[in-house]
Design a protein around this motif. Sequence first.
Motif, PDB file in Angstrom:
ATOM      1  N   HIS A 196       1.214  13.106  -7.709  1.00 37.27           N
ATOM      2  CA  HIS A 196      -0.210  12.897  -8.017  1.00 37.27           C
ATOM      3  C   HIS A 196      -1.033  14.170  -7.849  1.00 37.27           C
ATOM      4  O   HIS A 196      -2.265  14.102  -7.807  1.00 37.27           O
ATOM      5  N   ARG A 197      -0.383  15.327  -7.793  1.00 40.57           N
ATOM      6  CA  ARG A 197      -1.103  16.566  -7.537  1.00 40.57           C
ATOM      7  C   ARG A 197      -1.885  17.094  -8.738  1.00 40.57           C
ATOM      8  O   ARG A 197      -2.706  17.987  -8.583  1.00 40.57           O
ATOM      9  N   SER A 198      -1.661  16.554  -9.904  1.00 40.72           N
ATOM     10  CA  SER A 198      -2.396  17.018 -11.088  1.00 40.72           C
ATOM     11  C   SER A 198      -3.533  16.075 -11.464  1.00 40.72           C
ATOM     12  O   SER A 198      -4.095  16.178 -12.556  1.00 40.72           O
ATOM     13  N   GLU A 199      -3.889  15.187 -10.545  1.00 42.49           N
ATOM     14  CA  GLU A 199      -4.900  14.178 -10.853  1.00 42.49           C
ATOM     15  C   GLU A 199      -6.258  14.467 -10.208  1.00 42.49           C
ATOM     16  O   GLU A 199      -7.161  13.634 -10.270  1.00 42.49           O
ATOM     17  N   GLY A 200      -6.394  15.629  -9.568  1.00 44.39           N
ATOM     18  CA  GLY A 200      -7.657  15.970  -8.928  1.00 44.39           C
ATOM     19  C   GLY A 200      -7.918  15.219  -7.646  1.00 44.39           C
ATOM     20  O   GLY A 200      -9.055  15.172  -7.160  1.00 44.39           O
ATOM     21  N   LEU A 201      -6.875  14.647  -7.075  1.00 40.98           N
ATOM     22  CA  LEU A 201      -7.037  13.833  -5.874  1.00 40.98           C
ATOM     23  C   LEU A 201      -7.444  14.680  -4.671  1.00 40.98           C
ATOM     24  O   LEU A 201      -8.253  14.241  -3.839  1.00 40.98           O
ATOM     25  N   GLY A 202      -6.893  15.901  -4.578  1.00 41.78           N
ATOM     26  CA  GLY A 202      -7.257  16.762  -3.463  1.00 41.78           C
ATOM     27  C   GLY A 202      -8.745  17.067  -3.467  1.00 41.78           C
ATOM     28  O   GLY A 202      -9.405  17.031  -2.416  1.00 41.78           O
ATOM     29  N   GLY A 203      -9.290  17.370  -4.635  1.00 38.83           N
ATOM     30  CA  GLY A 203     -10.712  17.649  -4.741  1.00 38.83           C
ATOM     31  C   GLY A 203     -11.562  16.444  -4.357  1.00 38.83           C
ATOM     32  O   GLY A 203     -12.609  16.589  -3.713  1.00 38.83           O
ATOM     33  N   LYS A 204     -11.117  15.265  -4.743  1.00 36.10           N
ATOM     34  CA  LYS A 204     -11.855  14.044  -4.399  1.00 36.10           C
ATOM     35  C   LYS A 204     -11.882  13.831  -2.886  1.00 36.10           C
ATOM     36  O   LYS A 204     -12.911  13.466  -2.320  1.00 36.10           O
ATOM     37  N   LEU A 205     -10.742  14.068  -2.231  1.00 34.22           N
ATOM     38  CA  LEU A 205     -10.689  13.920  -0.778  1.00 34.22           C
ATOM     39  C   LEU A 205     -11.582  14.940  -0.075  1.00 34.22           C
ATOM     40  O   LEU A 205     -12.274  14.619   0.901  1.00 34.22           O
ATOM     41  N   ILE A 206     -11.575  16.166  -0.571  1.00 33.99           N
ATOM     42  CA  ILE A 206     -12.389  17.210   0.053  1.00 33.99           C
ATOM     43  C   ILE A 206     -13.871  16.899  -0.114  1.00 33.99           C
ATOM     44  O   ILE A 206     -14.645  16.949   0.858  1.00 33.99           O
ATOM     45  N   ARG A 207     -14.297  16.582  -1.318  1.00 32.64           N
ATOM     46  CA  ARG A 207     -15.719  16.296  -1.544  1.00 32.64           C
ATOM     47  C   ARG A 207     -16.167  15.064  -0.759  1.00 32.64           C
ATOM     48  O   ARG A 207     -17.250  15.051  -0.169  1.00 32.64           O
ATOM     49  N   HIS A 208     -15.336  14.040  -0.763  1.00 29.74           N
ATOM     50  CA  HIS A 208     -15.676  12.804  -0.032  1.00 29.74           C
ATOM     51  C   HIS A 208     -15.841  13.091   1.458  1.00 29.74           C
ATOM     52  O   HIS A 208     -16.818  12.642   2.084  1.00 29.74           O
ATOM     53  N   GLU A 260       0.839  -1.193   0.000  1.00 33.93           N
ATOM     54  CA  GLU A 260       0.000   0.000   0.000  1.00 33.93           C
ATOM     55  C   GLU A 260       0.880   1.250   0.000  1.00 33.93           C
ATOM     56  O   GLU A 260       1.849   1.342   0.745  1.00 33.93           O
ATOM     57  N   VAL A 261       0.518   2.213  -0.838  1.00 28.14           N
ATOM     58  CA  VAL A 261       1.275   3.456  -0.967  1.00 28.14           C
ATOM     59  C   VAL A 261       0.336   4.628  -0.669  1.00 28.14           C
ATOM     60  O   VAL A 261      -0.771   4.702  -1.209  1.00 28.14           O
ATOM     61  N   LEU A 262       0.774   5.539   0.188  1.00 30.77           N
ATOM     62  CA  LEU A 262      -0.030   6.710   0.531  1.00 30.77           C
ATOM     63  C   LEU A 262       0.084   7.763  -0.563  1.00 30.77           C
ATOM     64  O   LEU A 262       1.179   8.179  -0.921  1.00 30.77           O
ATOM     65  N   LEU A 263      -1.066   8.203  -1.074  1.00 35.82           N
ATOM     66  CA  LEU A 263      -1.092   9.238  -2.096  1.00 35.82           C
ATOM     67  C   LEU A 263      -1.549  10.583  -1.547  1.00 35.82           C
ATOM     68  O   LEU A 263      -1.162  11.633  -2.059  1.00 35.82           O
ATOM     69  N   GLY A 264      -2.407  10.538  -0.517  1.00 34.13           N
ATOM     70  CA  GLY A 264      -2.919  11.785   0.021  1.00 34.13           C
ATOM     71  C   GLY A 264      -3.544  11.596   1.391  1.00 34.13           C
ATOM     72  O   GLY A 264      -3.859  10.464   1.795  1.00 34.13           O
ATOM     73  N   THR A 265      -3.703  12.694   2.109  1.00 28.17           N
ATOM     74  CA  THR A 265      -4.290  12.652   3.449  1.00 28.17           C
ATOM     75  C   THR A 265      -5.121  13.907   3.681  1.00 28.17           C
ATOM     76  O   THR A 265      -4.789  14.987   3.173  1.00 28.17           O
ATOM     77  N   ILE A 266      -6.209  13.760   4.414  1.00 26.25           N
ATOM     78  CA  ILE A 266      -7.012  14.902   4.832  1.00 26.25           C
ATOM     79  C   ILE A 266      -7.504  14.636   6.245  1.00 26.25           C
ATOM     80  O   ILE A 266      -7.885  13.511   6.574  1.00 26.25           O
ATOM     81  N   ARG A 267      -7.472  15.676   7.078  1.00 27.89           N
ATOM     82  CA  ARG A 267      -7.904  15.534   8.466  1.00 27.89           C
ATOM     83  C   ARG A 267      -8.829  16.686   8.841  1.00 27.89           C
ATOM     84  O   ARG A 267      -8.757  17.770   8.247  1.00 27.89           O
ATOM     85  N   TYR A 268      -9.659  16.437   9.838  1.00 23.88           N
ATOM     86  CA  TYR A 268     -10.551  17.464  10.387  1.00 23.88           C
ATOM     87  C   TYR A 268     -10.383  17.467  11.901  1.00 23.88           C
ATOM     88  O   TYR A 268     -10.135  16.433  12.516  1.00 23.88           O
TER      89      TYR A 268
END
Length: 218
Positions: free
Chosen positions: A88-100, A57-65
């Motif tokens: 992976h910053r040009s793949e829209g991953l940040g937006g996916k994490l935020i919306r999710h 498993e490889v970590l691509l992104g993280t979001i916390r509240y």
Amino acid sequence: MNITLELPVHAAAIEKLLDSSFGPKRHTKTVYRLRKNVAPAADLCFVATDTDEAGNEVLLGTIRYWPVMLGNSVQALMLGPIAIDPAHRSEGLGGKLIRHSLEAAKALGHRIVILVGDAPYYVRFGFQRDLVASLSLPGPVDPTRFQGLELVEGALTGVTGMVGRAKPAKVRTAAVAVTSAAPRAAAKVTKLPLFAALPQGADLDSPVSRRRLRRAAR
């Protein structure tokens, strides 16, 4: 790519990603004052992962509240930090994490989310500066980067004052002491006060000894 809840096994990789994204001095920022001694909202901390060729498993992104208090009376969430692996910053991953995560927060009944971040990026998710214009943070922050989002319409109406830390959960000291001690030490803690009621060399099976033990245990 998978988005799942953060687990303890992800901790080391997350800290490494945060250090590389924000620098080792990130803990001196104002937002970290609001996180000090406060646990993040575990049911809203997500990771984006993938699997490499070896099956690891490889970590691509993280979001916390984090829970915060607005004006010492209104509960809210503070988004951040969020970090994405540079590859992976040009793949829209940040937006996916935020919306999710925002959808999860709304489903859990949360009403308000605040953050400190780039306004042009976060406006697409509904964050607005004017929603928090009557609030202040406990330290220096560019006011244009301080923004809010209402998960329930009108939730920020009339909310004013300082953003403060949520109160840490109270810990029952006695319970922690027993569970964290070795079994032998725990046995001593529970037995000594009882047997101290008996004279040295007393017969533990005698009626007198049993009566004294019952009185000591009350």
